[in-house]
Design a protein around this motif. Structure first.
Motif, PDB file in Angstrom:
ATOM      1  N   SER A  98      -5.645  35.084   6.189  1.00 27.24           N
ATOM      2  CA  SER A  98      -6.879  35.786   6.570  1.00 27.24           C
ATOM      3  C   SER A  98      -8.127  35.139   5.987  1.00 27.24           C
ATOM      4  O   SER A  98      -9.241  35.442   6.408  1.00 27.24           O
ATOM      5  CB  SER A  98      -6.802  37.259   6.158  1.00 27.24           C
ATOM      6  N   ALA A  99      -7.966  34.224   5.034  1.00 27.17           N
ATOM      7  CA  ALA A  99      -9.112  33.523   4.432  1.00 27.17           C
ATOM      8  C   ALA A  99      -9.330  32.139   5.031  1.00 27.17           C
ATOM      9  O   ALA A  99     -10.285  31.451   4.662  1.00 27.17           O
ATOM     10  CB  ALA A  99      -8.914  33.407   2.914  1.00 27.17           C
ATOM     11  N   TRP A 100      -8.473  31.718   5.950  1.00 25.89           N
ATOM     12  CA  TRP A 100      -8.613  30.399   6.565  1.00 25.89           C
ATOM     13  C   TRP A 100      -9.865  30.346   7.436  1.00 25.89           C
ATOM     14  O   TRP A 100     -10.306  31.349   8.004  1.00 25.89           O
ATOM     15  CB  TRP A 100      -7.413  30.078   7.434  1.00 25.89           C
ATOM     16  N   GLY A 101     -10.430  29.162   7.550  1.00 21.95           N
ATOM     17  CA  GLY A 101     -11.542  28.937   8.459  1.00 21.95           C
ATOM     18  C   GLY A 101     -12.889  29.403   7.957  1.00 21.95           C
ATOM     19  O   GLY A 101     -13.866  29.400   8.701  1.00 21.95           O
ATOM     20  N   ARG A 102     -12.987  29.767   6.702  1.00 19.13           N
ATOM     21  CA  ARG A 102     -14.241  30.252   6.121  1.00 19.13           C
ATOM     22  C   ARG A 102     -14.880  29.255   5.157  1.00 19.13           C
ATOM     23  O   ARG A 102     -15.916  29.535   4.582  1.00 19.13           O
ATOM     24  CB  ARG A 102     -13.999  31.568   5.391  1.00 19.13           C
ATOM     25  N   GLY A 103     -14.219  28.122   4.939  1.00 23.48           N
ATOM     26  CA  GLY A 103     -14.735  27.135   4.001  1.00 23.48           C
ATOM     27  C   GLY A 103     -14.408  27.436   2.551  1.00 23.48           C
ATOM     28  O   GLY A 103     -14.883  26.746   1.647  1.00 23.48           O
TER      29      GLY A 103
END
Length: 177
Positions: A98-103
């Motif tokens: 759920s924390a992927w793709g946020r940098g």
């Protein structure tokens, strides 16, 4: 020695008991853990988390728990790692899906690479990456690391294929100016 790092969006601190549910989520998720030794059952995840806490106690460093500043939620572990017979002084990463793709991985890895060079005095950092892990390869390249070729982990991980990516303190600092 400073063991808490704050970035714009994250708090990085040593492993603590309250991290366990997030740690078990990460290591139990087949996709999120496929290149970091999982998926594994909850009890095995506890032993892995205790290993990281033990690294902090024994060596004065280990991967930091990554906490979202806005929510207080544990989203992963990123930072220095050097168990016995490891191919070098590593900064590694693993985040819940759920924390992927946020940098977050880049933000946390950059902060911990700074910390390893400034606080631990390391002269180089490596990243051990499975050749099939394209997202981690892209992150390593974005951090300025170059692929140094195949490497070997110690048992029981010696059958896992890895490539060693790395950069020196001087290379890192020249990119950060």
């Amino acid at each position: 020695m400073q063991t808490r790092i704050e970035t714009d969006r994250l708090i990085l601190r040593p492993t603590a008991a309250e991290d366990f549910d997030g740690w078990a989520e990460l290591m139990g998720d087949a996709e999120a853990s496929q290149y970091i030794g999982g998926p594994i059952p909850r009890a095995a995840a506890w032993r892995g988390m205790a290993t990281m806490a033990g690294s902090w106690a024994l060596k004065g460093f280990g991967m930091f728990s990554v906490i979202e500043r806005g929510t207080g939620r544990w989203v992963g572990r990123v930072g220095p790692w050097q168990p016995e017979e490891w191919p070098g002084k590593e900064v590694g990463w693993g985040l819940v899906r759920s924390a992927w793709g946020r940098g977050y991985a880049h933000e946390a890895a950059a902060a911990t690479i700074d910390w390893t060079f400034d606080t631990l005095g390391w002269s180089e950092v490596i990243h051990c990456i499975d050749p099939a892990n394209a997202p981690s390869q892209r992150l390593a390249a974005r951090l300025g690391a170059s692929n140094r070729g195949p490497g070997k982990l110690p048992p029981p991980f010696d059958t896992f294929p890895i490539e060693v990516w790395g950069h020196t303190r001087e290379q890192w600092r020249s990119r950060r100016r």
